[in-house]
Structures are given as structure tokens and as C-alpha cells.
Enzyme design. Structure first.
Site, PDB file in Angstrom:
ATOM      1  N   LYS A 135      28.292  32.808  52.105  1.00 26.58           N
ATOM      2  CA  LYS A 135      28.097  34.051  51.344  1.00 26.58           C
ATOM      3  C   LYS A 135      27.069  33.846  50.217  1.00 26.58           C
ATOM      4  O   LYS A 135      26.738  32.703  49.893  1.00 26.58           O
ATOM      5  CB  LYS A 135      29.449  34.476  50.749  1.00 26.58           C
ATOM      6  CG  LYS A 135      30.037  33.431  49.808  1.00 26.58           C
ATOM      7  CD  LYS A 135      31.530  33.601  49.613  1.00 26.58           C
ATOM      8  CE  LYS A 135      32.046  32.566  48.638  1.00 26.58           C
ATOM      9  NZ  LYS A 135      33.508  32.528  48.581  1.00 26.58           N
ATOM     10  N   TYR A 189      12.600  30.273  20.114  1.00 22.90           N
ATOM     11  CA  TYR A 189      13.196  31.510  19.591  1.00 22.90           C
ATOM     12  C   TYR A 189      14.413  31.198  18.734  1.00 22.90           C
ATOM     13  O   TYR A 189      15.230  30.339  19.091  1.00 22.90           O
ATOM     14  CB  TYR A 189      13.657  32.400  20.740  1.00 22.90           C
ATOM     15  CG  TYR A 189      12.520  33.099  21.458  1.00 22.90           C
ATOM     16  CD1 TYR A 189      11.691  33.988  20.795  1.00 22.90           C
ATOM     17  CD2 TYR A 189      12.314  32.873  22.812  1.00 22.90           C
ATOM     18  CE1 TYR A 189      10.654  34.638  21.463  1.00 22.90           C
ATOM     19  CE2 TYR A 189      11.292  33.521  23.492  1.00 22.90           C
ATOM     20  CZ  TYR A 189      10.464  34.405  22.811  1.00 22.90           C
ATOM     21  OH  TYR A 189       9.460  35.040  23.471  1.00 22.90           O
TER      22      TYR A 189
HETATM   23  C1  LIG Z   1      34.020  31.285  48.677  1.00 24.51           C
HETATM   24  C2  LIG Z   1      35.304  31.075  49.375  1.00 24.51           C
HETATM   25  C3  LIG Z   1      35.662  29.791  49.841  1.00 24.51           C
HETATM   26  C4  LIG Z   1      34.860  28.557  49.531  1.00 24.51           C
HETATM   27  O1  LIG Z   1      35.138  28.094  48.229  1.00 24.51           O
HETATM   28  P1  LIG Z   1      34.464  26.738  47.668  1.00 24.51           P
HETATM   29  O2  LIG Z   1      35.147  26.494  46.383  1.00 24.51           O
HETATM   30  O3  LIG Z   1      33.009  27.049  47.488  1.00 24.51           O
HETATM   31  O4  LIG Z   1      34.689  25.711  48.691  1.00 24.51           O
HETATM   32  C5  LIG Z   1      36.816  29.691  50.591  1.00 24.51           C
HETATM   33  N1  LIG Z   1      37.587  30.764  50.854  1.00 24.51           N
HETATM   34  C6  LIG Z   1      37.288  31.996  50.395  1.00 24.51           C
HETATM   35  C7  LIG Z   1      38.181  33.139  50.698  1.00 24.51           C
HETATM   36  C8  LIG Z   1      36.149  32.186  49.639  1.00 24.51           C
HETATM   37  O5  LIG Z   1      35.842  33.402  49.179  1.00 24.51           O
END
Ligand SMILES: *Cc1c(COP(=O)(O)O)cnc(C)c1O
Length: 354
Positions: free
Chosen positions: A35, A250
Site C-alpha cells: 500500500k 530560518y
Molecule cells: C500495513 C499493514 C500491515 C503491515 O504492517 P508493517 O508494520 O508495515 O509490517 C499488516 N496488516 C495490515 C492490516 C496493514 O494495514
């Protein structure tokens, strides 16, 4: 000369990290989480590097359609579908979906077609998922489509905190709620894969570890045998001699305690480098340890090169990568590696190697 600021991403590092998952979970299938543009690494190339995974997880349906023609792997919509139109599309494309509420179960029940699905249980995160009673209702509702059900999913809220009992309690709840039912089971994210073997069940869902970073505070990917997939490199575009007592940047938040040679790096929050990175955040200049000083601005940041005489305009700067764990940068910026990866902007040039 190439672009001044480049994220170099290694296909073989990502493939290696999947092998690490396989070695820790030899009997499990792997739902690789890609994702958010493959955690900022680039969705399509990440999917190609992970072609050995058993399935891919995305959050939204457009992330799945973006893979059209680029993968044969089953794609799972981790947040389910948000409308009848999305469900039509998901069925037509052959995606799998997570059914995380009774509304979603009703939508699927009433649809003329079906698709592979997981029923999601809320084992303690209180984000997505059903409680035990709702899950039984969903199971009943979807009786006619149960042949397409893959199994049961839960998500751990605190698997990165190794000293807590929460993961044991959430795992126990998951087992209690699912043990009377058929179907495959999945609970573990990367932290579960790395540290909680009792959460592995039938499928594991690694994300961050596939990119070579550690989900566990105080450890780095390398500590777990992972290879950081991304190296973020830039260049010195100017050098300043700053006298003792003068301020930099800044807000004049940093004042030189003695005469300093300061390098100006072509990287800023406009590229996704965290503005909240504190003075002292590690940086490598010509491979030598240096530190960020003063505020990060949109296009530039400043580093102390007083002790690196060979550093000059055109010198290479590493912001994170194999020799500079992203977890350390994240720590100094009050965030996590996940966010640093995801917030890189499209001004950063991406280059894939091996
Ligand atoms: C993003 C996600 C993962 C992976 O998590 P990590 O900590 O990056 O390994 C697993 N399960 C679900 C439902 C997620 O949304």
C-alpha cells in the site's frame, strides 16, 4: 551529472527481505503489503521485486487498478470496498477483499457476484474489524458465498512493543474467536513476523520489513538481517564559513558555538525530508558521519562539515540508506521510518538498481 537528489532502490534488497520473511515463516503464505505506493518505494517496481509473494495488500482500490498488467498475484483490498461500484470493479478484476463490518458483509451478500474474502476481527486495535458476535453474524450472512472465503484476519496494535502482554492477549482473543471455524488465519505484521511466532498462523502480512526497516524501536533492519531497499542521496551545493556566535537558517534556532564549516545540501521538506529533524540528526558527507544543524527548509538543509575537509561543493551526501539507518533519522525527527518513506515527494528522482 544526474539529478542532485535521488532515491536509489534495490530490487535485490527487497527480494532478499522477502526471503528473510520466508525463513522466519517457512510454512506460511505471505501477503506482502505494498500500500501507499509500496511504502513510497514505487508500487509497480515493488510488485515486480516481490513477485514471489503469495498475494499483495493495498488499502484502496485505485492502488490495485494501478497494478493492471503488471502482476499476476492476487491483490487484497485491505479496507474492503466503499461502494457498490467498487465492489463491481473488484469482482470484475478478481481482487480479494477484507470484510471488516456488517455493512460490508451486507453489501457482499447482496451482490450477484462474489470474490475471495477475509472476515476481519477487531482483536483490540479498535480501528477496523468486527467483534465476535458481529463476526458470527457476518459468517451467517455470507453463507451462500462461504466457498469464496479465505479465512479470518486480525491486526495487532502493539506488536512492536516487546515487553507488553497486549500481543499475547490479542492473539489469544483471535484464537478463541476463530477456533470453532474453518478457514485460514492471519494476524502478524512485520513485528509479529520478527518477534511473535505464535502470531504466524497460515498467512503473514509483512510491510516495513520488506523495505529493510525495523518496526521495533531501538533496532534497525540490519539487526534483523534485512537489507535497506532505499538509499536517499543528495549533493552539497554550497559551503559557508560561519563564525562563532552566528546563527544559521530560518528562525536562527542554531548558533555556532565555534567557527564552523557548513555544507548546504539539496534536500528539504519539499522533498519529504522531515522538517522536524533536530540539530544532531545523522547525515553522511563523503561517507563520513556528519550532523544536521539548524532548521530544515523547503529545498535545503545544512550540515556541519568542519571535521570533513575534503567535503566541498559537489560532494555526495547520504540522508539515509545502508550505512545510515532510516530508523535513526526517524528517531531524531520524532517519527517512524514508515512516515519518512511515505512522505517523499515526487520531486525526488527514483532510480532502480539490480
Ligand atoms: C500495513 C499493514 C500491515 C503491515 O504492517 P508493517 O508494520 O508495515 O509490517 C499488516 N496488516 C495490515 C492490516 C496493514 O494495514
Amino acid at each position: 551529472m544526474g539529478p542532485v537528489l535521488t532515491a536509489t532502490i534495490s530490487t535485490s534488497a527487497i527480494a532478499h527481505n522477502l526471503k528473510v520473511v520466508r525463513s522466519l515463516c517457512p510454512r506460511q503464505k505471505v501477503l506482502a503489503m505494498i500500500k501507499a505506493d509500496g511504502y513510497g518505494h514505487g508500487l509497480i517496481n515493488v510488485a515486480k521485486a516481490l513477485s514471489e509473494a503469495d498475494a499483495f495488500g493495498v488499502a484502496r482500490i485505485h492502488e490495485a487498478t494501478a497494478l493492471d498488467g503488471h502482476t499476476q498475484n492476487l491483490i487484497v483490498l485491505m479496507e474492503g470496498v466503499q461502494s457498490k461500484e467498487e465492489l463491481d470493479l473488484a469482482c470484475a478484476k478478481g481482487y480479494a477483499m477484507v470484510v471488516h463490518s456488517l455493512d460490508q458483509a451486507m453489501m457482499l451478500k447482496e451482490h450477484p457476484q462474489t470474490l475471495p474474502f477475509w472476515l476481519k476481527l477487531n482483536v483490540g486495535m479498535n480501528r477496523l474489524g468486527m467483534d465476535q458476535a458481529q463476526a458470527i453474524l457476518a459468517w451467517e450472512l455470507l453463507k451462500d458465498k462461504r466457498h469464496a472465503m479465505i479465512g479470518w484476519m486480525g491486526h495487532l496494535a502493539q506488536a512492536d512493543e516487546l515487553d507488553l502482554s497486549a500481543t499475547n492477549e490479542q492473539t489469544q482473543r483471535f484464537v478463541e474467536w476463530t477456533q470453532a471455524f474453518e478457514g485460514q488465519r492471519t494476524l502478524a505484521n512485520s513485528a509479529g513476523v520478527l518477534h511473535w511466532s505464535e502470531t504466524h498462523f497460515d498467512w503473514v502480512r509483512p510491510g516495513i520489513m520488506l523495505y529493510g526497516a525495523s518496526p521495533i524501536e531501538g533496532t534497525t533492519g540490519v539487526d534483523h538481517g534485512l537489507r535497506p531497499a532505499m538509499e536517499l542521496n543528495s549533493t552539497l551545493i554550497a559551503v559557508q564559513h560561519v563564525k562563532k556566535g552566528e546563527a544559521i537558517g530560518y528562525g536562527a534556532t542554531f548558533t555556532a558555538a565555534n567557527d564552523l564549516r557548513i555544507g548546504v545540501v539539496a534536500a528539504g521538506y519539499g522533498d519529504g525530508y522531515p522538517r522536524h529533524a533536530q540539530t544532531g540528526t545523522p547525515v553522511l558527507v563523503e561517507g563520513e558521519p556528519s550532523r544536521l544543524v539548524a532548521r530544515v527548509s523547503m529545498d535545503m538543509l545544512t550540515v556541519d562539515i568542519t571535521h570533513i575537509p575534503q567535503a566541498t561543493v559537489g560532494s555526495s551526501v547520504t540522508l539515509w540508506g545502508t550505512d545510515l539507518p532510516i530508523e535513526q533519522v526517524a528517531h531524531h525527527a520524532g517519527t517512524i521510518s514508515y512516515e519518512l518513506y511515505c512522505q517523499l515527494t515526487n520531486r525526488v528522482h527514483h532510480q532502480w538498481i539490480d
